[in-house]
Design an enzyme around this catalytic site. Structure first.
Site, PDB file in Angstrom:
ATOM      1  N   GLU A  81      -0.175 -33.442  12.782  1.00  0.00           N
ATOM      2  CA  GLU A  81      -0.249 -34.371  11.645  1.00  0.00           C
ATOM      3  C   GLU A  81       0.098 -35.777  12.111  1.00  0.00           C
ATOM      4  OE1 GLU A  81       2.218 -33.560   8.275  1.00  0.00           O
ATOM      5  OE2 GLU A  81       1.865 -31.419   8.377  1.00  0.00           O
TER       6      GLU A  81
ATOM      7  N   GLU B 199       6.730 -27.410   9.008  1.00  0.00           N
ATOM      8  CA  GLU B 199       7.872 -28.274   9.314  1.00  0.00           C
ATOM      9  C   GLU B 199       9.213 -27.612   8.965  1.00  0.00           C
ATOM     10  OE1 GLU B 199       7.356 -32.178   7.636  1.00  0.00           O
ATOM     11  OE2 GLU B 199       6.136 -32.780   9.342  1.00  0.00           O
TER      12      GLU B 199
END
Ligand code: GLA
Length: 705
Positions: free
Chosen positions: A320, A164
């Site tokens: 995710e 991320e």
């Protein structure tokens, strides 16, 4: 030993992900948080749940490299061997998102600094300056060590760079960043006079005589130069991308043929994902819709459409999602029974070829110990575990959809440069924020069952009968020329307010807004007229009939004509210059002036919405949708039912029907098929329970009765 990377399907190499048949299922696994005896139970339970891909090592740097000169790979060797023995493929992280304490203490200047000059401390994660040579050197070294050790490991299916980018730290104002910013500015502008012109430094005596005088836009007494801020946004996206590319280059060199991804964060302002996705072999995304928000699925659909669009419609991976609650909202509501399954299917419905989670086993310590997991603290008796196992079994039944693709019926233009510029300060209204402008447009399309692709401003638009641009504040003349050619050739463009304002330096296009769109739209803006918070302005549709056929055969919508709509946030005093007026302001100072217009140019039409119509946006969009013949994936869709279609190479279609509502819905079908979830043949309708779903295999057109 590996074949070419072809990312048309997630089965990206002949001997890597191809060993993972069907759809991918699994999650982040953080085995370093557990004694090794627990791993044996983990892989046994993974088999029970149908897990075939796990992401490991995301936050393992401190464990892998206990100090500058020692490495500890033994545990990871054993882990990958274990995965391989149990048929679980590995998405191996480069582990660079959380630099260890020894590295930070050796190089305290790698910690990021805020605009106010505060150096952020060690003790969380993502604590690095994107431009720090010390951080980058150490990250590349670790990546190389991992790549060299595991490139031939049979469990390795995918590389997962970092984690991320842009989470927690998106910018850093330290001296290293200043040096890097100056380098970037030199490359972009060439000379200091070019920079002075671009930044408009004649204003407020901001002229520079050397690049050395330039600093990052730290906190200043008043408004900071907007072009400096815009260049800063561009630089920050590029600085993180440079880090990513440095790791990617190592993996491509040392471990060729193994696909590489990094997990995106849906529609994230900080990173220009059009540019980023050019460097990915596979797009993957982390998505956390809020179960407490009854419309969360609409936003999720929008993000998934973007992820699919980033690589031109290729399947992507949901890297995710939370099996139930997250732990980082003020109030973390779990997913009620059925919601996890429905939202997982939604990602597949919008082009994902796999569903992974944060995380496999719930942590007992650390900041995320209350975050849900596939295997909750309670263990296999937990409701969450039952849903994990049930959904894993369902995914296996859907394996044949892997590789099939959606086809957007219309395109939505998204330009990060314009987003960044739109949201700079000192504009007529601070309420013009890209996501908030986009959402009602997207929601209207979603409600009408219209699948859309996102496209960058440089995209070829020929295949789309309709292009929507909710906002194009920053617009260069080349893009405006492309849009004009698209319309002249028969396309239909719908443009939202406050568009065509500035060039790429954020200088106003002179001669009247909307600058290079003025002739195309056939209007001129005399003055922007933002609407104060809490107020609305009435807008009355005049009743011009749409003149095109609808692809679904239905009659054009008659209802909006003469309807009263409400504008909020924004309106404009416009005058027509050839366009016809379809709606007028009906209250306030602008009453009687045009609000919505349509201009014919060549073989096409260009529509302009001069105001923000919020929840009423769709009532205007119905007109160009009808004119362009763009209809729903399935006619007569009941409320709350989402329908999308994936097309396989052999002509088969997979029709996803998802009921996001709380009541049972009957969905009429035009073609009978087979529900892959139940194996049952369908007749002329499908009944969906609340939160229920069906995935219908429909035969290729030539095989239909
Ligand atoms: C992100 C991160 C994960 C974890 C989850 C929690 O997606 O990548 O490491 O923090 O959020 O929701």
């Amino acid at each position: 030993m590996t074949a070419t990377v072809t990312t048309d399907r997630l089965t990206v190499t002949t001997d890597r992900l191809t060993r993972v048949p069907g759809l991918l299922y699994g999650g982040d696994w953080n085995p370093e948080q557990w004694p090794e005896q627990v791993w044996a139970e983990d892989v046994k339970l993974m088999a029970e749940a149908g897990v075939n891909l796990v992401t490991v090592g995301v936050f393992s740097w401190a464990r892998l490299q206990p100090d500058a000169d020692s490495w500890d790979f033994g545990w990871l060797d054993r882990l990958l061997d274990l995965c391989h023995r149990h048929g679980v493929a590995v998405d191996l992280a480069t582990a660079t998102a959380s630099p260890p304490a020894w590295l930070v203490r050796a190089h305290p200047d790698l910690l990021p600094v805020t605009a106010d000059g505060v150096r952020l401390e060690f003790g969380s994660r993502q604590h690095y300056c994107p431009s720090s040579p010390a951080y980058r050197g150490a990250a590349v070294r670790l990546t190389r060590a991992l790549a060299e050790r595991y490139r031939h490991h049979p469990a390795l299916a995918l590389w997962h760079i970092h984690n991320e980018y842009g989470d927690h730290v998106q910018e850093c104002f330290c001296p290293d960043s200043a040096v890097d910013f100056r380098r970037w500015l030199r490359e972009r502008h060439g000379g200091i006079e070019e920079l002075n012109r671009s930044w408009g430094t004649a204003f407020w005596s901001q002229r520079y005589t050397s690049f050395e005088q330039i600093e990052p836009p730290r906190t200043a007494p008043g408004p900071v130069n907007p072009t400096q801020l815009l260049d800063w946004r561009r630089f920050c996206s590029d600085a993180l991308l440079a880090l990513h590319r440095a790791e990617k280059a190592v993996l491509d060199e040392v471990s060729p043929g193994v696909p590489v991804t990094t997990n995106f964060m849906s529609m994230l302002k900080a990173l220009d994902y059009w540019e980023w996705s050019r460097h990915e072999d596979l797009v993957s995304d982390d998505a956390y819709p809020d179960p407490a928000d009854p419309r969360a699925h609409v936003n999720a659909a929008m993000n998934y459409d973007l992820m699919r669009s980033l690589k031109g419609g290729r399947p992507w991976l949901l890297m995710e999602q939370a099996p139930s609650a997250v732990s980082w909202r003020p109030v973390n509501v779990p997913k009620r029974p059925g919601l996890y399954r429905l939202w997982s299917l939604q990602a597949l419905a919008r082009g994902a070829d796999g569903v992974l989670h944060f995380q496999w086993r719930a942590s007992v310590a650390g900041a995320e110990k209350f975050h849900s997991a596939m295997l909750p603290h309670r263990g296999t008796a937990a409701r969450g575990w039952q849903e994990t196992v049930r959904f894993g079994a369902e995914l296996r039944r859907l394996g044949e959809i892997a590789g099939s693709r959606l086809r957007g019926r219309a395109a939505v233009l998204l330009d990060w440069d314009s987003w960044w510029a739109l949201e700079l300060d000192d504009h007529p209204s601070a309420r013009m924020r890209w996501p908030e402008l986009l959402r009602p447009w997207y929601a209207a399309l979603h409600e009408r069952g219209v699948t859309v692709d996102f496209v960058p401003p440089t995209a070829g638009l020929d295949g789309y009968p309709l292009v929507l641009a909710p906002n194009l504040y920053l617009l260069d003349t080349a893009t405006a020329d492309r849009l004009t050619a698209y319309v002249r050739d028969g396309g239909r463009l719908v443009c939202g307010p406050f568009s065509g304002i500035a060039d790429r330096h954020d200088h106003i296009h002179p001669g009247g807004h909307p600058g290079p769109l003025r002739e195309l739209l056939g209007i001129v803006v005399d003055e922007h007229w933002p609407i104060p918070d809490g107020e609305t302005t009435a807008v009355r549709l005049d009743g011009t009939a749409p003149d095109g056929p609808r692809s679904d055969g239905a009659e054009p919508h008659a209802e909006p004509h003469g309807a009263d709509l409400r504008a909020e946030r924004w309106s404009e005093w416009i005058e027509t210059e050839g366009a016809e007026t379809l709606a007028r302001y009906a209250s306030g100072t602008l009453a009687g002036l045009p609000a919505v217009t349509r201009n014919r140019l060549g073989a096409g039409t260009a529509w302009y919405l001069s105001c923000h119509l919020g929840a009423d946006t769709g009532r205007v969009l119905d007109l160009p949708l009808a004119e362009a013949g763009v209809g729903a994936e399935l006619p007569d869709l009941p409320a709350d039912v989402e329908a999308t279609r994936r097309h396989a190479a052999d002509g088969r279609q997979y029709l996803f029907l998802l009921n996001h509502g709380g009541v049972e819905r009957r969905v009429p079908l035009d073609t009978p098929g087979t529900d892959l979830l139940t194996g049952a043949a369908t007749g002329d309708a499908v009944t969906l329970a609340p939160l229920g779903a069906a995935v219908l295999r429909l035969p290729a057109a030539e095989e239909r009765p």
